[in-house]
Design an enzyme around this catalytic site. Structure first.
Site, PDB file in Angstrom:
ATOM      1  N   GLU A   1       0.973  -0.773  -5.208  1.00  0.00           N
ATOM      2  CA  GLU A   1      -0.082   0.197  -5.510  1.00  0.00           C
ATOM      3  C   GLU A   1       0.600   1.452  -6.047  1.00  0.00           C
ATOM      4  O   GLU A   1       0.904   2.383  -5.321  1.00  0.00           O
ATOM      5  CB  GLU A   1      -0.899   0.530  -4.258  1.00  0.00           C
ATOM      6  CG  GLU A   1      -2.067   1.468  -4.541  1.00  0.00           C
ATOM      7  CD  GLU A   1      -2.597   2.178  -3.312  1.00  0.00           C
ATOM      8  OE1 GLU A   1      -3.763   2.600  -3.328  1.00  0.00           O
ATOM      9  OE2 GLU A   1      -1.838   2.334  -2.324  1.00  0.00           O
TER      10      GLU A   1
ATOM     11  N   ASP B   1       0.816  -1.204   0.000  1.00  0.00           N
ATOM     12  CA  ASP B   1       0.000   0.000   0.000  1.00  0.00           C
ATOM     13  C   ASP B   1       0.857   1.264   0.000  1.00  0.00           C
ATOM     14  O   ASP B   1       1.849   1.362   0.735  1.00  0.00           O
ATOM     15  CB  ASP B   1      -0.887  -0.014   1.252  1.00  0.00           C
ATOM     16  CG  ASP B   1      -1.829   1.169   1.322  1.00  0.00           C
ATOM     17  OD1 ASP B   1      -2.744   1.254   0.484  1.00  0.00           O
ATOM     18  OD2 ASP B   1      -1.641   2.025   2.220  1.00  0.00           O
TER      19      ASP B   1
END
Length: 564
Positions: free
Chosen positions: A294, A226
């Site tokens: 990401e 993330d």
């Protein structure tokens, strides 16, 4: 006109694809927002046992990898992305025994599990942060702390610099929060409840590797990392360039040279890459455990996250070109966008394609429902890995009546999965669900679409069946711009071809130009089609000079033809 001369400027021919054993290079990833997939205990919140109960559905639709959004203990200031314990299961989702059962059930179905690795920040309720505030060793420097730049006449401290947090992109909100107890500021590039970890600290890096080992030992097959663009910042805490008056996402990012995509980030990711390689070797694994990133930004920014051959970073930086589309592109524009990406993916590395995710509005909202069919064909038929967000196989849409207070709204595309037309769309037996179910669940749901041959669900299953074939896994890729609004491409391997034809426009388009393609057989069969295309699965097209010029493709539709 000879087809080859037409393709001079519009063909991208991929290099020969190696027959590799790394599953993630061709994975069909199905993303589940854990709170929203299936509630097993009637509390209105999706959970692990709910997911287990629907694993046969994932097998039925043809995906091979499950990606779960955070299920760790959390203070829930940011939907689970503010973690209080990296090695636990939040009770609202179940127990560690439930998770271990999930792993076992996945393996029995030959499905892989990818989990979120959220390491830019923790929750401010995490034990590490509480000890860091109190300067308890070794946690003193687990987070990014800084002294004030100065004080105003009333004794109020000034932040160390002009860095702002991304949850207030257009409000100039500072990325620094004063802590009265420690008498310093801490960095939070997201919410104030999400203090940034100090990823330059060796002890923190060792903690992260230990967390990864914990979940790998449990049976996790890979990590989706993330927010890597936020990982490391300028060590000297220098100001970013001045913020312009004309504020938009692109020039804001350009004004974050000291905070976003810092060069040291790639070196840090290389450490994690090496750790996984060593773990795999020690475990006797012949398949690489992937780091999936990401990665937002322009193509050049995302490509950097592959790293280099000597210092690899992500195995698979996610490509959100389609996820970020908010306007219609004609055939040339879409072709150029795709080809620019494909031309820059390093040799031997896998591409990736995502249609949507938990942070982006669903494409049926950003564009229209018909485009969901077109873009599903695009992300599943192009070479590499594809990622679809739960419900996209149904063309589920989003509930724009859902509202959040005091921040930008992402929950309208996180509403519960629509299983049938019973109360709460079959998601929960409870009185109330954590978010309201979309009112259209009465006719857009799994149960109703199963029995309709031309439904979005059955179209998706057709795509997944085609995706498992050798031409889609390993075949050469050729693009053809047939007209201003018709883009086609083929995937060919060992004399078998699939041709994907998309009408991106609002007017009916002729498709008799197929006669110009001299390498396909005289007969093609429709193997998948959007419900509005006018063609049914199994329809045969005869390709010859006498091919009927009346054959057309309806607006905003797509068909896939096979040479077999």
């Amino acid at each position: 006109m000879n087809f080859l001369s037409i393709l001079i400027s519009s063909i991208f021919v991929s290099g020969a694809f190696a027959f590799d054993k790394d599953w993630w290079k061709h994975a069909s990833i199905y993303q589940i927002y854990t709170r929203s997939f299936k509630d097993s205990d009637g509390d209105g919140i999706g959970d692990i046992n709910g997911i287990i109960s629907k694993l046969d559905y994932l097998v039925d639709i043809g995906v091979d990898t499950l990606y779960l959004n955070p299920f760790y203990p959390s203070a829930m200031a940011d939907g689970g992305y503010d973690i209080t314990d990296y090695k636990g299961i939040d009770p609202v989702y179940g127990t560690m025994e439930d998770f271990e059962k999930l792993i076992k059930e996945l393996k029995s179905r030959d499905l892989y599990l990818v989990t979120d690795l959220v390491i830019n920040h923790s929750s401010d309720k995490h034990e590490w942060f509480e000890k860091s505030v109190n300067k308890i060793s070794p946690y003193t420097d687990y987070y990014v702390w800084a002294d004030p730049k100065g004080y105003d006449q009333n004794g109020n401290p000034f932040p160390p610099n002009n860095w702002f947090n991304l949850f207030n992109l257009f409000k100039s909100g500072t990325a620094w929060q004063w802590n009265e107890k420690r008498k310093q500021f801490y960095l939070h590039q997201c919410m104030v409840e999400q203090p940034d970890l100090n990823l330059r600290n060796k002890a923190v890096k060792d903690e992260i590797k230990d967390i990864m080992k914990f979940w790998l030992d449990k049976g996790v097959a890979g990590f989706r990392v993330d927010a890597p663009m936020l990982f490391l910042e300028d060590e000297l805490l220098r100001d970013n360039p001045p913020v312009s008056d004309d504020r938009n996402v692109f020039n804001i990012f350009s004004e974050c040279e000291n905070t976003l995509n810092h060069p040291d980030t790639y070196r840090f990711l290389n450490e994690l890459n090496v750790f996984l390689r060593d773990y795999d070797r020690k475990s006797g694994k012949s398949i690489q455990t992937p780091l999936i990133g990401e990665t937002y930004g322009d193509i050049q920014t995302v490509i950097k996250y592959f790293g280099t051959r000597r210092f690899p970073a992500f195995h698979l930086p996610l490509n959100f070109l389609i996820t970020s589309m908010t306007s219609y592109l004609n055939a040339r524009e879409l072709h150029d966008l795709l080809q620019t990406w494909l031309n820059q993916v390093p040799k031997g590395m896998a591409s990736s394609w995502a249609l949507g995710n938990h942070d982006q509005g669903r494409i049926s909202y950003r564009l229209n429902a018909e485009y969901n069919y077109i873009m599903l064909a695009l992300v599943t038929m192009l070479p590499g890995t594809c990622q679809v967000y739960y419900g996209e196989e149904l063309n589920m849409g989003q509930n724009n009546m859902v509202r959040e207070k005091n921040r930008f709204n992402r929950n309208f595309h996180r509403t519960p999965m629509q299983w049938d037309d019973t109360r709460n769309a079959g998601f929960s037996t409870g009185e109330k669900t954590w978010l309201p179910v979309n009112p259209n669940y009465w006719n857009i749901n799994v149960q109703s679409q199963k029995t309709h041959q031309n439904s979005s669900l059955n179209y998706f299953k057709d795509l997944m069946a085609i995706r498992r074939t050798e031409p889609i896994k390993y075949g050469d890729l050729k693009f053809h711009i047939a007209s201003d609004w018709v883009l086609a491409f083929s995937r060919t391997f060992k004399q078998t071809s699939y041709i994907i034809i998309m009408n991106l426009g609002t007017e009916t388009q002729p498709i008799d130009w197929l006669t110009e393609i001299d390498y396909i057989p005289a007969s093609l069969t429709v193997v998948a089609s959007s419900s509005n295309s006018g063609y049914k699965k199994g329809f045969k097209m005869e390709i010859s000079p006498n091919y009927p010029s009346s054959s057309v493709l309806r607006p905003n539709s797509v068909i896939i033809l096979s040479s077999k």
